[in-house]
Design a protein around this motif. Structure first.
Motif, mmCIF file in Angstrom:
data_model
loop_
_atom_site.group_PDB
_atom_site.id
_atom_site.type_symbol
_atom_site.label_atom_id
_atom_site.label_comp_id
_atom_site.label_asym_id
_atom_site.label_seq_id
_atom_site.Cartn_x
_atom_site.Cartn_y
_atom_site.Cartn_z
ATOM 1 N N ALA A 395 0.835 -1.203 0.000
ATOM 2 C CA ALA A 395 0.000 0.000 0.000
ATOM 3 C C ALA A 395 0.871 1.255 0.000
ATOM 4 C CB ALA A 395 -0.926 -0.015 1.213
ATOM 5 N N LEU A 396 1.962 1.211 0.749
ATOM 6 C CA LEU A 396 2.908 2.327 0.767
ATOM 7 C C LEU A 396 3.517 2.549 -0.615
ATOM 8 C CD1 LEU A 396 5.146 2.290 3.983
ATOM 9 C CD2 LEU A 396 3.953 4.228 2.989
ATOM 10 N N ILE A 397 3.983 1.467 -1.240
ATOM 11 C CA ILE A 397 4.672 1.580 -2.526
ATOM 12 C C ILE A 397 3.736 2.122 -3.604
ATOM 13 C CG2 ILE A 397 5.801 0.254 -4.360
ATOM 14 C CD1 ILE A 397 6.837 -1.640 -2.143
ATOM 15 N N ILE A 398 2.534 1.545 -3.710
ATOM 16 C CA ILE A 398 1.593 1.970 -4.747
ATOM 17 C C ILE A 398 1.100 3.393 -4.496
ATOM 18 C CG2 ILE A 398 -0.652 1.484 -5.773
ATOM 19 C CD1 ILE A 398 -0.156 -1.483 -5.157
ATOM 20 N N SER A 399 0.817 3.719 -3.248
ATOM 21 C CA SER A 399 0.345 5.071 -2.919
ATOM 22 C C SER A 399 1.424 6.112 -3.203
ATOM 23 C CB SER A 399 -0.086 5.132 -1.455
ATOM 24 O OG SER A 399 -1.168 4.264 -1.200
ATOM 25 N N HIS A 400 2.678 5.759 -2.937
ATOM 26 C CA HIS A 400 3.776 6.684 -3.224
ATOM 27 C C HIS A 400 3.875 6.945 -4.719
ATOM 28 C CE1 HIS A 400 7.777 8.064 -1.233
ATOM 29 N NE2 HIS A 400 7.404 8.908 -2.172
ATOM 30 N N PHE A 401 3.681 5.908 -5.522
ATOM 31 C CA PHE A 401 3.701 6.065 -6.979
ATOM 32 C C PHE A 401 2.571 6.996 -7.424
ATOM 33 C CE2 PHE A 401 2.425 4.938 -11.260
ATOM 34 C CZ PHE A 401 3.633 4.808 -11.933
ATOM 35 N N CYS A 402 1.361 6.749 -6.955
ATOM 36 C CA CYS A 402 0.206 7.581 -7.336
ATOM 37 C C CYS A 402 0.388 9.027 -6.898
ATOM 38 C CB CYS A 402 -1.072 7.003 -6.728
ATOM 39 S SG CYS A 402 -1.519 5.360 -7.328
ATOM 40 N N HIS A 403 0.935 9.210 -5.711
ATOM 41 C CA HIS A 403 1.142 10.565 -5.189
ATOM 42 C C HIS A 403 2.155 11.327 -6.024
ATOM 43 C CE1 HIS A 403 3.486 13.373 -2.624
ATOM 44 N NE2 HIS A 403 2.285 13.764 -2.251
ATOM 45 N N ASN A 404 3.303 10.699 -6.318
ATOM 46 C CA ASN A 404 4.367 11.411 -7.014
ATOM 47 C C ASN A 404 4.056 11.659 -8.486
ATOM 48 O OD1 ASN A 404 5.773 11.334 -4.594
ATOM 49 N ND2 ASN A 404 7.717 10.856 -5.574
ATOM 50 N N TRP A 405 3.180 10.872 -9.085
ATOM 51 C CA TRP A 405 2.799 11.131 -10.480
ATOM 52 C C TRP A 405 2.223 12.531 -10.598
ATOM 53 C CZ3 TRP A 405 2.817 7.783 -14.876
ATOM 54 C CH2 TRP A 405 2.179 8.311 -15.999
ATOM 55 N N GLY A 406 1.241 12.831 -9.776
ATOM 56 C CA GLY A 406 0.634 14.157 -9.833
ATOM 57 C C GLY A 406 1.568 15.251 -9.374
ATOM 58 N N THR A 407 2.339 14.981 -8.318
ATOM 59 C CA THR A 407 3.227 16.006 -7.771
ATOM 60 C C THR A 407 4.306 16.407 -8.769
ATOM 61 O OG1 THR A 407 2.858 15.188 -5.528
ATOM 62 C CG2 THR A 407 4.788 16.563 -5.889
ATOM 63 N N PHE A 408 4.983 15.428 -9.381
ATOM 64 C CA PHE A 408 6.054 15.731 -10.323
ATOM 65 C C PHE A 408 5.520 16.411 -11.583
ATOM 66 C CE2 PHE A 408 8.772 13.078 -7.783
ATOM 67 C CZ PHE A 408 10.051 13.567 -8.035
ATOM 68 N N ILE A 409 4.314 16.030 -12.014
ATOM 69 C CA ILE A 409 3.731 16.680 -13.191
ATOM 70 C C ILE A 409 3.519 18.165 -12.920
ATOM 71 C CG2 ILE A 409 1.599 16.891 -14.517
ATOM 72 C CD1 ILE A 409 1.406 13.885 -14.520
ATOM 73 N N LEU A 410 2.940 18.468 -11.756
ATOM 74 C CA LEU A 410 2.656 19.866 -11.438
ATOM 75 C C LEU A 410 3.939 20.685 -11.323
ATOM 76 C CD1 LEU A 410 -0.248 19.533 -8.853
ATOM 77 C CD2 LEU A 410 -0.399 20.157 -11.267
ATOM 78 N N LEU A 411 4.927 20.130 -10.641
ATOM 79 C CA LEU A 411 6.156 20.881 -10.393
ATOM 80 C C LEU A 411 7.019 20.991 -11.650
ATOM 81 C CD1 LEU A 411 7.099 19.536 -6.845
ATOM 82 C CD2 LEU A 411 5.878 21.633 -7.454
ATOM 83 N N THR A 412 6.969 19.978 -12.515
ATOM 84 C CA THR A 412 7.817 19.987 -13.707
ATOM 85 C C THR A 412 7.202 20.800 -14.847
ATOM 86 O OG1 THR A 412 8.628 17.784 -13.124
ATOM 87 C CG2 THR A 412 9.023 18.545 -15.375
ATOM 88 N N TRP A 413 5.901 20.633 -15.043
ATOM 89 C CA TRP A 413 5.245 21.259 -16.183
ATOM 90 C C TRP A 413 4.533 22.559 -15.822
ATOM 91 C CZ3 TRP A 413 5.697 19.851 -21.200
ATOM 92 C CH2 TRP A 413 6.258 18.594 -21.460
#
Length: 582
Positions: A395-413
């Motif tokens: 649950a930690l691993i999958i949730s971390h993936f889902c969280h960082n997808w949105g976070t990195f998109i916002l910060l990068t783009w």
């Protein structure tokens, strides 16, 4: 019955009595500054009776403010005189001798630090007795100076030890502040390339593909050391690993201009080496805080440390243009990288991997940290099969993936979105890019305070982690869906800031959960989940470019929202705040 007492550092503080006193050795003065309340005896050349009475009065300790009744049998060489006298504890206020003062919290009195000195007193021998004893004159000989060495006369008692405010500051929060500053430097050194790459590409004639390659080379090393750094920290301790990481990436930062001038391959290698150093930082920090921070303060501590990353991005983005304009682009790498040496000096002197290694840690603070249980030794073998068989770990691993997808998109783009959709110029885009980082820094600490308050009021850790992470998922999802409906640039910026602000509540959710479920393996667990998080950033950033070629920004936001919802469901079904790995 006769009682003899040697007036020395062993019994001077408790000597109250009467009897014969002989001067045996002359005092020698010494200067020192560690003990309090030190006396030297003075003897006046008066008649024999007054001289001996004066000696007796000056030998008496003033360690309490009580009164004593003494029967003083002063025995001379040719006569015996008995004097019954009420002797009160001496008042030294009119003398120049040191006396106990009321200290404030900073270890001062009346705003002045107290200084003390040793004075070697005349060593004396006396016979004394209570009033109800019938003591006859003993046949005592004066002590020869060869029978004892020079002794420092000390007043023993419950004298307060001087402590200063920085000595009273909790050691566990010193560790937190040092980790905060390490993460501040971490993101300063990371984001400076995003600003310096502009003049560098002009100087070395790099095209867009080369710039993208340089920017991505950091993640080559960063991915390699996530799990390795966690294993290393759990086995040998977080102090050494985090210290190594800061020194490693600081040296790599300083050498970046040199590598760039040698050639592109050397620059790519140097950026990858920098990623190796920063890759161990999060697992090592997680390991050391799992040993130092009690669960009632865990959310606040982690929120403060992670806010260092956000403020590091703000600082790096704000200072880099100024330094480049005045001193050229190499100055960014030299100045930021050199700060690591200052941090490392403080880290060596103040940090310890666990409370048991800190010999100066106060007993009450150690008891608070350990909570009545003994801290276990570092692990020698990582039980991979056991770890990967637990549903909360996945649950930690999958949730971390889902969280960082949105976070990195916002910060990068985000700068591209501001420029293409909101029609901001580059200066305005850069200014508004700082706003989300500031928002995250503020809301991360607010979320940490809320989480710890809920835990202290009796709400289970599992419930607190699920509530905070649900906010961290559904908050950004809600505000991203609103971006397709707003037409005002101000409202769009507000939605982006609120999205990142609610995202920061994840610091009290999944980012705190590694220490909950397996404190001994906190470094490994964070290495596992953060590897998935970094992969989400890499794939998400690339996928966003692919989506924009065939679709719109609404499609980009829909993918991020879908992953946020998936993460929310998995987290609430399988996550726990209880210890499952021991």
């Amino acid at each position: 019955m006769e009682i003899s007492a040697m007036i020395s550092s062993r019994n001077f503080g408790s000597f109250i009595g009467s009897g014969k006193v002989w001067q045996t050795e002359q005092a020698i003065k010494h200067q020192r500054g560690e003990q309090l309340g030190i006396y030297g005896s003075r003897y006046m050349k008066e008649n024999i009776f007054n001289r001996r009475l004066t000696i007796l009065r000056e030998c008496c300790s003033y360690t309490s403010k009580h009164s004593y009744h003494l029967d003083c049998h002063l025995i001379g060489s040719s006569e015996k005189r008995t004097i019954k006298q009420r002797v009160r504890v001496l008042d030294f206020s009119h003398r120049s001798w040191p006396r106990p003062l009321k200290l404030d919290k900073l270890g001062t009195s009346d705003g002045q630090l107290q200084q003390f000195e040793y004075r070697k007193a005349t060593t004396t021998r006396a016979d004394y007795k209570p009033e109800h004893f019938d003591i006859t004159e003993p046949n005592l000989d004066p002590l020869n100076s060869s029978e004892m060495s020079d002794e420092v006369v000390l007043v023993e008692g419950n004298m307060p030890k001087i402590t200063y405010w920085w000595e009273r500051f909790p050691k566990r929060w010193v560790i937190v502040l040092l980790c905060f500053s390490a993460f501040l430097l971490c993101n300063m050194d990371r984001v400076n390339m995003s600003i310096a790459i502009l003049p560098m590409s002009q100087e070395f004639n790099w095209n867009s593909a080369t710039v993208g390659l340089i920017q991505s080379s950091f993640f080559w090393g960063y991915l390699l050391t996530q799990i390795v750094g966690g294993i290393w920290a759990d086995k040998i301790g977080g102090k050494f690993v985090l210290g190594f990481g800061v020194v490693w990436w600081s040296v790599a930062t300083v050498l970046t201009p040199v590598a760039a001038r040698i050639g592109l391959p050397f620059l790519l290698i140097m950026r990858a080496l920098m990623g190796i150093g920063e890759g161990v930082a999060m697992p090592a920090m997680n390991n050391i805080l799992s040993k130092w921070i009690p669960v009632s303060e865990r959310s606040r501590a982690l929120a403060l440390v992670y806010s260092g990353m956000y403020l590091g991005s703000v600082t790096g983005l704000a200072l880099s243009p100024v330094l480049i304009h005045k001193f050229g682009w190499p100055s960014v790498f030299y100045s930021f990288g050199s700060l690591g040496s200052i941090w490392f000096t403080l880290w060596l002197n103040k940090a310890h991997s666990s409370p048991q290694e800190d010999l100066e840690l106060r007993v009450e603070e150690k008891k608070l940290i350990l909570g009545g249980s003994e801290l276990k030794k570092p692990v020698s073998v990582i039980p991979w099969k056991l770890i990967l068989s637990k549903a909360p770990v996945w649950a930690l691993i999958i949730s971390h993936f889902c969280h960082n997808w949105g976070t990195f998109i916002l910060l990068t783009w985000m700068p591209t979105y501001y420029n293409q959709v909101l029609k901001f110029n580059l200066t305005e885009s850069g200014l508004f890019c700082v706003l989300p980082w500031l928002t995250m820094a503020v809301f991360a600490n607010i979320g940490g305070w809320i989480a710890d308050t809920l835990v202290s009021r009796g709400l289970s850790i599992t419930s607190v982690r699920k509530i905070m992470q649900t906010i961290g998922f559904l908050g950004p999802a809600f505000f991203l869906t609103q971006l397709s409906h707003v037409r005002s640039p101000a409202l769009a910026v507000l939605c982006m800031a609120c999205s990142q602000g609610s995202d920061a509540f994840s610091q009290s959710g999944l980012y705190s959960n590694h220490q909950d479920i397996g404190p001994r393996y906190a470094g490994v667990l964070l290495g596992l989940s953060n590897t998935a998080g970094v992969l989400a950033g890499v794939f998400g950033t690339a996928a966003t470019g692919y989506i924009l070629q065939r679709g719109s920004w609404n499609d980009v936001f829909k993918v991020a929202v879908a992953l946020y919802i998936i993460g929310t469901l998995i987290w609430n079904f399988f996550a726990t705040g209880e210890k499952i790995l021991d």
